[in-house]
Scaffold this motif. Structure first.
Motif, short mmCIF file in Angstrom:
data_model
loop_
_atom_site.label_atom_id
_atom_site.label_comp_id
_atom_site.label_asym_id
_atom_site.label_seq_id
_atom_site.Cartn_x
_atom_site.Cartn_y
_atom_site.Cartn_z
N THR A 289 1.37 -1.41 14.60
CA THR A 289 1.16 -0.43 13.54
C THR A 289 1.51 0.98 14.02
O THR A 289 1.07 1.41 15.08
CB THR A 289 -0.30 -0.45 13.06
OG1 THR A 289 -0.63 -1.77 12.62
CG2 THR A 289 -0.51 0.52 11.92
N THR A 290 2.28 1.69 13.20
CA THR A 290 2.63 3.08 13.51
C THR A 290 2.43 3.93 12.25
O THR A 290 2.41 3.42 11.13
CB THR A 290 4.09 3.20 13.95
OG1 THR A 290 4.95 2.79 12.87
CG2 THR A 290 4.37 2.35 15.18
N ASP A 291 2.32 5.24 12.46
CA ASP A 291 2.23 6.15 11.33
C ASP A 291 3.50 6.09 10.48
O ASP A 291 3.44 6.21 9.25
CB ASP A 291 1.99 7.58 11.81
CG ASP A 291 0.59 7.78 12.37
OD1 ASP A 291 -0.32 7.00 11.99
OD2 ASP A 291 0.40 8.70 13.18
N ASP A 292 4.64 5.89 11.13
CA ASP A 292 5.90 5.81 10.39
C ASP A 292 5.89 4.63 9.43
O ASP A 292 6.35 4.75 8.28
CB ASP A 292 7.08 5.68 11.36
CG ASP A 292 7.40 6.99 12.06
OD1 ASP A 292 6.93 8.05 11.58
OD2 ASP A 292 8.11 6.96 13.08
N LEU A 293 5.37 3.48 9.88
CA LEU A 293 5.32 2.30 9.02
C LEU A 293 4.42 2.57 7.81
O LEU A 293 4.76 2.22 6.67
CB LEU A 293 4.82 1.09 9.79
CG LEU A 293 4.61 -0.18 8.95
CD1 LEU A 293 5.91 -0.62 8.29
CD2 LEU A 293 4.00 -1.31 9.79
N ILE A 294 3.28 3.20 8.04
CA ILE A 294 2.36 3.48 6.94
C ILE A 294 3.01 4.43 5.94
O ILE A 294 2.88 4.27 4.72
CB ILE A 294 1.04 4.04 7.48
CG1 ILE A 294 0.29 2.93 8.24
CG2 ILE A 294 0.17 4.59 6.35
CD1 ILE A 294 -0.98 3.39 8.89
N ASP A 295 3.73 5.43 6.43
CA ASP A 295 4.44 6.34 5.54
C ASP A 295 5.50 5.59 4.73
O ASP A 295 5.68 5.84 3.53
CB ASP A 295 5.11 7.46 6.34
CG ASP A 295 4.10 8.45 6.92
OD1 ASP A 295 2.96 8.48 6.42
OD2 ASP A 295 4.46 9.17 7.87
N ILE A 296 6.20 4.67 5.38
CA ILE A 296 7.23 3.88 4.69
C ILE A 296 6.61 3.04 3.59
O ILE A 296 7.11 2.97 2.47
CB ILE A 296 7.98 2.98 5.70
CG1 ILE A 296 8.88 3.83 6.61
CG2 ILE A 296 8.81 1.92 4.98
CD1 ILE A 296 9.47 3.07 7.77
N LEU A 297 5.47 2.40 3.90
CA LEU A 297 4.80 1.57 2.90
C LEU A 297 4.28 2.41 1.74
O LEU A 297 4.34 1.99 0.58
CB LEU A 297 3.66 0.79 3.55
CG LEU A 297 4.07 -0.25 4.60
CD1 LEU A 297 2.83 -0.89 5.23
CD2 LEU A 297 4.96 -1.33 3.99
N HIS A 298 3.76 3.60 2.05
CA HIS A 298 3.29 4.48 0.99
C HIS A 298 4.43 4.84 0.04
O HIS A 298 4.29 4.77 -1.19
CB HIS A 298 2.67 5.75 1.58
CG HIS A 298 2.14 6.70 0.56
ND1 HIS A 298 2.95 7.60 -0.11
CD2 HIS A 298 0.89 6.88 0.05
CE1 HIS A 298 2.23 8.29 -0.97
NE2 HIS A 298 0.96 7.87 -0.89
N ALA B 134 4.83 3.88 -3.87
CA ALA B 134 4.99 4.97 -4.84
C ALA B 134 6.26 4.79 -5.67
O ALA B 134 6.30 5.14 -6.86
CB ALA B 134 5.03 6.32 -4.12
N GLY B 135 7.27 4.18 -5.07
CA GLY B 135 8.53 3.98 -5.78
C GLY B 135 8.47 2.89 -6.83
O GLY B 135 9.38 2.77 -7.66
N LYS C 201 -2.67 2.24 -9.82
CA LYS C 201 -3.18 3.26 -8.90
C LYS C 201 -3.36 2.59 -7.54
O LYS C 201 -3.84 1.45 -7.46
CB LYS C 201 -4.52 3.81 -9.41
CG LYS C 201 -5.13 4.88 -8.51
CD LYS C 201 -6.49 5.32 -9.04
CE LYS C 201 -6.37 6.07 -10.34
NZ LYS C 201 -7.68 6.62 -10.79
N PHE C 202 -2.96 3.27 -6.45
CA PHE C 202 -3.06 2.62 -5.14
C PHE C 202 -3.47 3.62 -4.08
O PHE C 202 -3.38 4.84 -4.25
CB PHE C 202 -1.72 1.96 -4.76
CG PHE C 202 -0.68 2.94 -4.26
CD1 PHE C 202 -0.57 3.23 -2.92
CD2 PHE C 202 0.18 3.56 -5.16
CE1 PHE C 202 0.37 4.14 -2.45
CE2 PHE C 202 1.14 4.47 -4.71
CZ PHE C 202 1.23 4.75 -3.36
N ALA D 149 6.47 -6.56 -1.74
CA ALA D 149 7.39 -5.57 -1.16
C ALA D 149 6.86 -5.10 0.20
O ALA D 149 7.62 -4.95 1.16
CB ALA D 149 7.56 -4.40 -2.12
N CYS D 150 5.55 -4.88 0.27
CA CYS D 150 4.94 -4.48 1.54
C CYS D 150 5.03 -5.60 2.57
O CYS D 150 5.35 -5.37 3.74
CB CYS D 150 3.48 -4.08 1.32
SG CYS D 150 3.25 -2.56 0.40
#
Length: 276
Positions: free
Chosen positions: A205-214, A218-219, A227-228, A256-257
């Protein structure tokens, strides 16, 4: 027969890069299909079956799953878990999953559907060693009701307890009881009808992965339909919660995640698990 309506024990191990069953036992209203290998990676997939077609008054189910070192497994179901009217006693399912170092276990069941006057309790206990990876999703869907009510079930409680190297890491407790809660209101479903969740724990787990999933989630948003939220855990990992108005929309977001996580962590594009 025991006190359990259905019982399943499954132990998996790695043999020369291929995950195979070391032990399989089931009885009562629980079965497991033959293993499926969707590609040449060695990761195995098992479909869990309930020949009875649904959970009834007082039913009790138990699963015990063990992933030995370096085993890689997907567990899913053949169809939705349907909980029908339980006039005397709630239905209950308890699952214990043990993940040894280097193992990868993902448990991706179809949605849980609670019908009118249904009471259901579910408890997942996960015991992981450092270096293991765990991924879990669930979707709660309100079942059909004669009067058209959205929350006609009596109560649903979903508990996830996760331990890493014997230490408590995650405790997730969802309790929806329309008989004594304003389930559709603020702090609960907030006007939505369906609830989706994902819990992922892995040292990758990385912060980059969490940002990508967010950004990925959102897309997929449509006006006022979903709402998520996504949060880091106290251990390497994260959780996702989605409120929506349809099972299909939440499934699309979780899938997708799951696809992105599988590509990042395993270098694999997951196969479709559904038969429709």
């Amino acid at each position: 027969m025991t006190q359990w309506t259905g019982e399943l024990n499954l132990s998996l191990e790695d043999r020369a890069g291929k995950t195979v069953a070391r032990n399989v036992y089931f009885q009562g209203a629980f079965k497991v299909m033959r293993p499926i290998y969707h590609d040449d990676s060695g990761k195995v997939c098992y479909y869990l079956l309930n020949p009875g077609g649904g959970y009834l008054d007082g039913d009790r189910y138990r699963m015990d799953i063990t992933a030995e070192p370096d085993a890689r497994v997907t567990l899913t179901t053949q169809g939705a878990t349907k909980v029908y009217k339980t006039p005397k006693d709630h239905a209950y399912q308890e699952t214990t999953m043990t993940l040894k170092a280097g193992s990868y276990l993902e448990y991706l069941p179809d949605p849980l559907i609670a019908y009118k006057d249904a009471a259901y309790r579910q408890k997942n206990i996960v015991r992981m060693e450092s270096g293991a990876t765990f991924l879990y999703t669930d979707i709660l869907t309100p079942g059909w009701s004669p009067d058209g009510g959205q929350f006609a079930f009596d109560s649903v409680r979903l508990i996830n307890e996760i331990y890493v190297d014997g230490e408590p890491a995650v405790f997730d407790n969802i309790r929806l009881s329309p008989s004594d809660q304003k389930v559709g209101g603020l702090g609960f479903m907030e006007g939505y009808t369906h609830l989706g969740s994902m819990i992922a724990i892995g040292e990758q787990t990385t912060d980059d992965l969490i940002d990508i999933l967010h950004d990925l989630l959102a897309g997929t948003l449509e006006e006022d339909q979903v709402k998520f939220g996504i949060s880091r855990l106290a251990v390497p990992g994260f959780s996702i919660r989605i409120l929506g108005r349809s099972t299909g929309r939440i499934e699309k977001m979780l899938n997708a995640c799951h696809k992105r996580i599988s590509e990042e962590w395993l270098g694999l594009t997951p196969a479709s698990l559904r038969k429709y």
